[in-house]
Design a protein around this motif. Structure first.
Motif, mmCIF file in Angstrom:
data_model
loop_
_atom_site.group_PDB
_atom_site.id
_atom_site.type_symbol
_atom_site.label_atom_id
_atom_site.label_comp_id
_atom_site.label_asym_id
_atom_site.label_seq_id
_atom_site.Cartn_x
_atom_site.Cartn_y
_atom_site.Cartn_z
ATOM 1 N N ALA A 25 -18.853 34.597 -73.041
ATOM 2 C CA ALA A 25 -17.607 35.355 -73.180
ATOM 3 C C ALA A 25 -17.894 36.783 -73.643
ATOM 4 O O ALA A 25 -18.811 37.023 -74.439
ATOM 5 N N ARG A 65 -15.093 27.099 -78.007
ATOM 6 C CA ARG A 65 -14.215 28.022 -78.748
ATOM 7 C C ARG A 65 -14.630 28.123 -80.197
ATOM 8 O O ARG A 65 -15.051 27.139 -80.815
ATOM 9 N N ARG A 110 -17.377 30.395 -71.646
ATOM 10 C CA ARG A 110 -16.328 29.901 -70.762
ATOM 11 C C ARG A 110 -16.751 28.605 -70.104
ATOM 12 O O ARG A 110 -17.932 28.359 -69.885
ATOM 13 N N ALA A 138 -15.126 24.561 -72.110
ATOM 14 C CA ALA A 138 -15.334 25.861 -72.765
ATOM 15 C C ALA A 138 -15.727 25.600 -74.216
ATOM 16 O O ALA A 138 -15.480 24.520 -74.752
ATOM 17 N N ARG A 163 -6.457 26.607 -67.640
ATOM 18 C CA ARG A 163 -5.705 27.847 -67.840
ATOM 19 C C ARG A 163 -4.209 27.580 -67.873
ATOM 20 O O ARG A 163 -3.460 28.175 -68.630
ATOM 21 N N ASP A 192 -20.257 38.292 -66.223
ATOM 22 C CA ASP A 192 -19.330 37.583 -65.347
ATOM 23 C C ASP A 192 -20.032 37.419 -63.996
ATOM 24 O O ASP A 192 -19.953 38.286 -63.132
ATOM 25 N N VAL A 194 -12.584 32.091 -76.987
ATOM 26 C CA VAL A 194 -13.657 31.470 -76.201
ATOM 27 C C VAL A 194 -14.969 32.187 -76.495
ATOM 28 O O VAL A 194 -15.027 33.417 -76.533
#
Ligand code: GLU
Length: 295
Positions: free
Chosen positions: A184, A147, A176, A145, A101, A48, A173
């Motif tokens: 992710a 998935r 991201r 993103a 989101r 992150d 995900v």
């Protein structure tokens, strides 16, 4: 040179000081590995990029050493592992997702939907719809993103304490989107546990619901599924999960490791001053399944 049978690990996210609960979980992961002849690895989960810092990682590693934990080999940094995540991604069926989101939160409030689960909005778009939505996002300086196109809705795992656990699997995900496309957590964990030969995952039981998803990803990638050991968390006096907000008094910033370690041992129902003393006494089957309340 010791011959290890398998490996365990502790994998903190470097976004602040480790608190009493994090340190207790680290001690448990170390105890499980060391009492079963496993190697023990440290992995810094710094995928992150917005929240991780090298200073925080260095501090966390120093705190774990001060507590008397030892580990094998070099510390692995997820920020050095992006090529392997990209290689895993191409092996997994996946699609681009353009949802914000807010859209996902709204859709998952619909009747019969599981809170937080992705309802599959972008799963079956036509190529024209995709081109339109992709161009719109890219125009805003963002990327979609990616998935997983999940082939199941549930997956079963075995946990040392919880037993057989069936959990929901959705189109999770893998990478991201947005202006900062990060890998992710679920994908990185699975790829790295296999890369490090980790066959025993000991961590807080807030992650138990992630285990079926991760085991499903491992299955799709034809990687071995580790043994899962989810351990109870630490709560504060108000009955909430301990967090950074509980302040410095629950970290090693305001307490010496010589004071912290006996408190961790006591929270596990042992009297021990050091990690080596606790190692001699530890019996995993004796661990309370209730959260520990720090008063
Ligand atoms: N990095 C995660 C955390 O700090 C733990 C991941 C794991 O143990 O699988 O919560």
């Amino acid at each position: 040179m010791t011959d290890f049978v398998g490996a365990g690990r502790y994998a903190p996210s470097p976004s602040g000081d480790l608190h009493f609960g994090n340190l207790r979980t680290a001690v448990l992961a170390w105890l499980f590995a060391r009492t079963t002849g496993r190697a023990f690895y440290l992995r810094v989960e710094d995928i992150d990029t917005g929240r991780s810092s090298a200073e925080s990682a260095a501090q966390q590693i120093a705190d774990l050493a001060d507590l008397g934990l030892d580990w094998d080999g070099e510390v692995l940094y997820q920020s050095q592992r992006f090529e392997d995540y990209a290689a895993a991604l191409v092996k997994l069926p996946h699609y681009e997702c353009y949802c914000s989101r807010k859209e996902i939160a709204e859709a998952s409030q619909a009747p019969h939907s599981i809170p937080g689960h992705y309802p599959g909005t972008c799963r079956d778009l036509t190529e024209d719809e995709r081109m339109f939505k992709r161009a719109e996002l890219i125009g805003q300086g963002r990327v979609p993103a990616l998935r997983l196109r999940a082939g199941v809705a549930k997956w079963q795992i075995h946990d040392y304490y919880a037993g057989e656990v069936v959990g929901e699997v959705d189109d999770m995900v893998l990478r991201r989107g947005g202006s900062q496309p990060d890998w992710a957590y679920n994908l990185a964990v699975v790829v790295d546990d296999a890369y490090q030969g980790v066959d025993q995952v000991v961590r807080g039981d807030d992650l138990l619901s992630s285990a079926p998803r991760q085991a499903y990803l491992a299955h799709l990638l034809q990687l071995p599924v580790p043994e899962y050991v989810h351990v109870p968390l630490v709560m504060n006096a108000a009955g909430q999960r301990l967090s950074k907000r509980d302040g410095a008094e629950v970290t090693l910033r305001s307490m010496r490791p010589q004071e912290m370690f006996p408190r961790i041992a006591a929270s596990l129902s042992y009297g021990a001053e050091t990690s080596q003393e606790l190692l001699k006494q530890f019996r995993p089957e004796r661990l309370s399944r209730e959260p520990f309340v720090l008063k």
